[in-house]
Write a protein that holds these residues in place. Sequence first.
Motif, PDB file in Angstrom:
ATOM      1  N   CYS A  58       0.746  -1.088   0.051  1.00 51.78           N
ATOM      2  CA  CYS A  58       0.049   0.103  -0.022  1.00 51.78           C
ATOM      3  C   CYS A  58       0.751   1.390   0.142  1.00 51.78           C
ATOM      4  O   CYS A  58       1.958   1.282   0.374  1.00 51.78           O
ATOM      5  N   TYR A  59       0.363   2.198  -0.600  1.00 50.22           N
ATOM      6  CA  TYR A  59       0.951   3.609  -0.356  1.00 50.22           C
ATOM      7  C   TYR A  59      -0.184   4.480   0.284  1.00 50.22           C
ATOM      8  O   TYR A  59      -1.369   4.489  -0.074  1.00 50.22           O
ATOM      9  N   TYR A  72       6.360  13.880   0.833  1.00 52.69           N
ATOM     10  CA  TYR A  72       6.109  12.358   0.529  1.00 52.69           C
ATOM     11  C   TYR A  72       7.460  12.053   0.070  1.00 52.69           C
ATOM     12  O   TYR A  72       7.583  12.084  -1.231  1.00 52.69           O
ATOM     13  N   THR A 103       8.753   9.105  -0.238  1.00 55.37           N
ATOM     14  CA  THR A 103       8.701   7.780  -0.981  1.00 55.37           C
ATOM     15  C   THR A 103       8.161   8.040  -2.319  1.00 55.37           C
ATOM     16  O   THR A 103       6.687   8.565  -2.131  1.00 55.37           O
ATOM     17  N   PHE A 143       5.917   7.408  -5.422  1.00 56.98           N
ATOM     18  CA  PHE A 143       5.073   6.395  -5.803  1.00 56.98           C
ATOM     19  C   PHE A 143       5.414   5.377  -6.783  1.00 56.98           C
ATOM     20  O   PHE A 143       5.078   4.213  -6.967  1.00 56.98           O
ATOM     21  N   THR A 195       3.873   1.307 -10.689  1.00 54.87           N
ATOM     22  CA  THR A 195       4.272   1.451  -9.246  1.00 54.87           C
ATOM     23  C   THR A 195       4.285  -0.095  -8.686  1.00 54.87           C
ATOM     24  O   THR A 195       3.515  -0.904  -9.346  1.00 54.87           O
ATOM     25  N   TYR A 197       3.017  -0.155  -5.681  1.00 56.01           N
ATOM     26  CA  TYR A 197       2.064  -0.275  -4.757  1.00 56.01           C
ATOM     27  C   TYR A 197       0.694  -0.077  -5.459  1.00 56.01           C
ATOM     28  O   TYR A 197       0.330   0.585  -6.032  1.00 56.01           O
ATOM     29  N   VAL A 225      -4.078   2.054  -2.791  1.00 57.02           N
ATOM     30  CA  VAL A 225      -3.649   3.468  -2.299  1.00 57.02           C
ATOM     31  C   VAL A 225      -4.703   3.504  -1.136  1.00 57.02           C
ATOM     32  O   VAL A 225      -5.726   3.345  -1.140  1.00 57.02           O
ATOM     33  N   THR A 241       3.268   3.515   4.111  1.00 58.63           N
ATOM     34  CA  THR A 241       3.543   3.036   2.966  1.00 58.63           C
ATOM     35  C   THR A 241       4.596   1.668   2.867  1.00 58.63           C
ATOM     36  O   THR A 241       5.682   1.964   3.564  1.00 58.63           O
ATOM     37  N   GLY A 242       4.135   0.750   2.197  1.00 59.24           N
ATOM     38  CA  GLY A 242       5.040  -0.186   2.225  1.00 59.24           C
ATOM     39  C   GLY A 242       4.398  -1.458   2.797  1.00 59.24           C
ATOM     40  O   GLY A 242       4.949  -2.606   2.829  1.00 59.24           O
TER      41      GLY A 242
END
Length: 253
Positions: free
Chosen positions: A78-79, A121, A123, A125, A133, A135, A138, A199-200
């Motif tokens: 996930c982001y 942000y 990191t 996307f 991506t 990810y 979202v 994120t991650g």
Amino acid sequence: MAASTALAAISRNPNLKSSLKLHASLSAHSNLRFSTSISPKFPSKSITTTSVTAATTAASARRSVTVTASATSFHGLCYVVHDNIDTDQIIPAEYLTLVPSNPDEYQKLGSYALIGLPSSYETRFIESGELKTKYTIVIAGQNFGCGSSREHAPVALGAAGVSAVVAESYARIFFRNSVSTGEVYPLETEVRICEECSTGDVVTIELEENKLINHTTGKEYKLKPVGDVGPVIVAGGIFAYARKTGMIPSQTA
């Protein structure tokens, strides 16, 4: 009956009010018809396991999706973003000249998804030099997709490889465009998941059970049911759904 029920649900949904003006009232009438002079703007997408064209096969392959006869699940990294992510942050206006119906430009559009996020942000996307991506889900806060009404916003996310967005709330126009294009599932939660996920994190969305599982933290979260708009998204958008249900002629007819 299923077709008219789904379309009636779209009409009733407050996020989609006044959204799908296809020369007919979206109510449960068996004689409902769409104008055949309107053509889809985007490459068709499918997440079903039935035989599809090469274009929809390629589109389906972009998603990290598992489909069974009774349920759909999404699994991946996930982001996480927060409140009021607008469409300029999702896809800046300078990239709106790209034509999504052109496969090469559709892919390029995806490479710019969320490029407008502020430097806070850290990191990215999409990593530099990549078109997709890593990810696939979202997670956002309130009012995701606010700003202009550009359809390119959900299209860019879908083209980048996103399967679903889980937000506390959406701008109505983004929710509507997500359904009408069939690019991403716009899922909602009453909990601020964006403050509990990072994120991650590895997550799974189980649509049939209306839940999100964060495997990294071990927590589970209840999601609001997607309702009768689900079949429209699965079909690949409103035009694909209308063709599938016989409301307008198929492209091969």
